[in-house]
Design an enzyme around this catalytic site. Structure first.
Site: not given
Lengths: 239, 233
Positions: B24, B51, B64, B77-78
């Site tokens: 990812c 999941k 993720v 949230e990245s």
């Protein structure tokens, strides 16, 4: 610059930003710009506003930000900050009085996560409006919106707080407010019927000085919005 | 990563946990920050098509990257995870210290976010025979602007001569250029090519990178909705 009238293409470029304040490029009915205005008022920051005619943008405005969107904050040093959330965070960091974001890293992260959840609601509101205008059935979309309002309501119930970040207004409340101010405009006020805590939150927000300083009535919102949807926005409506 | 894996134990007191997926690009941002700042962490990879319940309880959105602290705080949230780590761990600051410096990096990320998914959408839609000319045009404009930014600033990285947060936020997508057969997009962006070369020398990038082969192999499955999250293990 004391006039609120919007600056269109051909208008003279404003001078530099005076040393003891910031300048906000805005539009009187823009919900995103209202976020930044709420923060400016809440923190007691000295600022001047230049409203922009968003259909006939001046060249000097596009030079500051080629995207041509409001809100924009410009400092006396000539620094340009764009985007409603980025400008709001910037102001909270620069001006230490009346901190709107929590002090801890996790506290800040929590508010940003809440905002991320909330950001899924705003496009729904516009979708419902345009669907209704076309004469489409909006019951499905309204049901989805009601579910989202229920989530927000449950959050308040679980936390047992008046506002989304605690018992006083914080950053997240101001970021959400402009869209709740426009529920009448979007004709979805009834979607709050089964969410009493959320309704109570809107009533508390209406008592806030920064909200009072920046808000428009539902009537004024409706008039502006209808003209806007007709492709003829009157950015100076009410002046 | 298996759907019915038992719930992991609590996060050890001196550590932080990352819920991730090995391929990812968004989770890679968080991994880059963890490595760059020398933060002690453990990783649990999640099977994103199946999941585990216990994961959905921690993050109802089920995405993720997700971070979990020993205190049980969950962050997702990245960009939010990356800013959280930079604030919570003071060593090796990745964001500038001034409000305007932070705003400047946030604005750069905001602009780039308009074309992030193009790195995936273009190759996937090409495979399906769809018209991607609009997406390609948008990506070209964005990459040209990034190149011009580097030309104007005359620095090795996007916000100076050392790597900062914005470089790590952009990197995962540029690691996947060959995966998407997007090499021609860099033909007229020499500074961006140089930036990629500099990034490839960075220890955090080296610690999180996959080879072009691995990316291509994973993408093959991903493009037909049969991703092999455990490819290469």
């Amino acid at each position: 610059m004391s006039s609120e009238k919007s600056f269109a293409a051909g208008s003279p470029a404003p001078g530099p930003v005076p040393k003891d304040q910031v300048r906000l490029y805005s539009m009187r009915f823009c919900p995103f710009a209202q976020r930044t205005r709420l923060v400016l008022h809440a923190k007691g920051i000295k600022f001047e506003t230049i409203n922009i005619h968003l259909k006939q943008k001046p060249d000097w405005f596009l030079e500051k930000n080629p995207d041509g969107l409001v809100p924009i904050i410009e400092t006396p040093a000539g620094e340009v900050v764009i985007e409603s959330v980025i400008t709001s965070e910037f102001l909270d960091e620069v001006y230490p009085e009346k901190k709107l974001l929590p002090a801890t890293p996790f506290g800040k992260a929590q508010q940003k996560m809440m905002l991320e959840h909330f950001s899924k609601i705003t496009p729904q509101l516009f979708k419902i409006s345009s669907a209704r205008r076309k004469g489409d059935d909006v019951s499905g979309l309204e049901a989805e919106l009601k579910e989202k309002f229920t989530s927000l309501n449950e959050y308040l119930v679980k936390r047992k707080t008046k506002f989304f970040g605690g018992d006083t207004i914080t950053f997240i409340d101001y970021m959400m407010w402009p869209f709740f101010e426009r529920l009448g405009m979007f004709e979805v006020q009834h979607c709050l019927d089964h969410t009493p805590e959320l309704k109570k939150w809107t009533e508390l927000m209406l008592e806030d000085p920064a909200v009072k300083a920046t808000m428009h009535s539902t009537e004024n919102h409706k008039t502006f919005f209808n003209n806007f949807l007709d492709g003829k926005p009157d950015y100076d409506y009410g002046l | 990563s298996v759907a019915r894996t038992p719930e992991p134990g609590p996060v050890p007191k001196d550590s932080i946990r990352l819920y991730s997926m090995r391929f990812c690009p968004y989770a890679q941002r968080t991994r880059l920050v963890l490595h760059a700042k020398g933060i002690k962490f453990d990783t649990i990879n999640i099977h994103l098509r199946n999941k585990p319940e216990w994961f959905l309880e921690k993050n109802p959105l089920g995405m993720v990257p997700t971070l979990e602290t020993p205190a049980g705080e969950v962050i997702y949230e990245s960009p939010i995870t990356c800013e959280y780590l930079d604030e919570a761990y003071p060593e090796k600051k990745l964001l500038p210290s001034t409000p305007f410096g932070k705003a400047r990096q946030r604005m750069m990320l905001e602009h780039f976010s308009n074309v992030e998914l193009h790195f995936y959408k273009i190759p996937v839609r090409r495979l399906k025979g769809e018209d991607v000319s609009g997406l390609e045009a948008e990506l070209k404009v964005s990459l040209t602007k990034l190149d011009e930014h580097l030309v104007k600033k005359k620095t090795k990285f996007f916000d100076g001569d050392t790597i900062t947060m914005i470089d790590y936020m952009l990197w995962p997508f540029f690691e996947r250029i060959e995966m998407g057969d997007l090499e021609p997009f860099l033909d007229n962006t020499p500074e961006l090519k140089k930036w990629r070369a500099h990034m490839l020398e960075d220890p955090a990038v080296k610690a999180t990178i996959h080879s072009v082969e691995s990316h291509k192999a994973f993408f093959k499955g991903y493009a037909v909705e049969k991703p092999d999250y455990d490819y290469g293990l």
